[in-house]
Motif scaffolding. Structure first.
Motif, PDB file in Angstrom:
ATOM      1  N   LEU A 187      48.318  66.911  44.381  1.00  0.00           N
ATOM      2  CA  LEU A 187      48.196  66.968  43.050  1.00  0.00           C
ATOM      3  C   LEU A 187      46.978  66.623  42.264  1.00  0.00           C
ATOM      4  CD1 LEU A 187      52.062  66.383  42.521  1.00  0.00           C
ATOM      5  CD2 LEU A 187      50.913  68.725  42.173  1.00  0.00           C
ATOM      6  N   ARG A 198      55.711  66.134  38.367  1.00  0.00           N
ATOM      7  CA  ARG A 198      55.578  67.177  38.991  1.00  0.00           C
ATOM      8  C   ARG A 198      56.240  66.992  40.340  1.00  0.00           C
ATOM      9  NH1 ARG A 198      52.218  71.723  38.188  1.00  0.00           N
ATOM     10  NH2 ARG A 198      51.215  71.719  36.033  1.00  0.00           N
ATOM     11  N   LYS A 224      59.884  67.374  40.603  1.00  0.00           N
ATOM     12  CA  LYS A 224      60.367  68.699  40.477  1.00  0.00           C
ATOM     13  C   LYS A 224      59.966  69.464  41.962  1.00  0.00           C
ATOM     14  CE  LYS A 224      59.638  73.200  37.993  1.00  0.00           C
ATOM     15  NZ  LYS A 224      59.838  73.924  39.467  1.00  0.00           N
ATOM     16  N   GLU A 248      50.611  74.993  43.172  1.00  0.00           N
ATOM     17  CA  GLU A 248      51.012  76.504  42.722  1.00  0.00           C
ATOM     18  C   GLU A 248      50.207  77.594  43.224  1.00  0.00           C
ATOM     19  OE1 GLU A 248      50.827  75.715  38.383  1.00  0.00           O
ATOM     20  OE2 GLU A 248      52.562  74.243  38.380  1.00  0.00           O
TER      21      GLU A 248
END
Length: 250
Positions: A108, A119, A122, A158
């Motif tokens: 990340l 994040r 999640k 992502e």
């Protein structure tokens, strides 16, 4: 729009008399949102295609495009934000001395995300792991849990495309279906495109809509999974694969 376009791809190892041509004149397209399978016996070149797309094999020629962008020898940060890979062995692909938190935090941070704590929570929820797994090491996880962490790591930037290299073959049979169902759910939820390598036609039939059958480095047939289940193959090698796996593909 096509997420991936491969045209006349050749991949080789070594030079001169020591050269081995691992992939020869391979061409196929994968539409955005599609799940596409590369199947064949060991040594057929299917994983080499995936590694060439990922930038792990520098000796290739032909054309490769991801989301319309041509790929060269080097991969850019933009590429790795768009394309991520899940490897076969989840234990080997995770650093044994890094916690799940460290593994996900590094990815990340590398991709410039700021709200890292939220994040990570999640990502772990998305792959079916709770916050209690965040500070565990790989040796404290089962094979299926390690693969869920590897999938979470791949999802962290992502991406729009996931390259799946035999993602269930190192797992117990009882866990394989769980991971395949998770991958199907994630694809639907995030609108992902999958290119999946497997020697197991049952696995491919569960997740993919179309397959390319590879033999000795070449694609010998492209067919839809419905034709595969109906044993409606044209090439003798494809028919041989289907007949060998007749119970798995139905």
């Amino acid at each position: 729009m096509n997420a991936l376009e491969i045209k006349d791809l050749n991949v080789w190892f070594g030079e001169g008399a020591a050269r081995t041509d691992a992939v020869k004149h391979v061409s196929f397209d994968v539409a955005e949102g599609e799940s596409f399978g590369l199947v064949g016996e060991s040594g057929s070149g299917k994983s080499t295609v995936l590694r060439a797309i990922a930038g792990l094999v520098p000796t290739w020629n032909g054309e490769m495009r991801v989301m319309g962008e041509p790929l060269g020898v080097a991969r850019t940060p933009k590429f790795y934000k768009t394309v991520q890979m899940v490897f076969q062995d989840p234990y080997a692909s995770l650093h044994p001395r890094q916690t799940v938190d460290r593994v996900l935090s590094e990815v990340l941070g590398l991709h410039g995300f700021k709200d890292i704590d939220a994040r990570i929570d999640k990502l772990l929820r998305d792959v079916g792991l709770g916050p209690g797994f965040r500070f565990r090491y790989p040796h404290q996880l089962s094979g299926g849990q390690r693969q869920r962490v590897a999938i979470a790591r791949a999802l962290a930037p992502e991406p729009r495309v996931l390259l799946l290299d035999e993602p269930t073959s190192a797992l117990d049979v009882s866990v394989q279906a769980e991971i395949l169902n998770l991958l199907a759910e994630l694809r639907a939820e995030h609108g992902l495109t999958y290119i999946m390598v497997s020697h197991d036609l049952g696995v491919v039939g569960h997740l993919c809509g179309r397959i390319a059958v590879m033999q000795t480095g070449e694609v010998v047939e492209l067919l839809g999974v419905e034709k595969m289940r109906a044993l409606q193959a044209e090439h003798p090698y494809t028919r041989h694969l289907l007949e060998s796996s007749i119970g798995a593909v139905r």
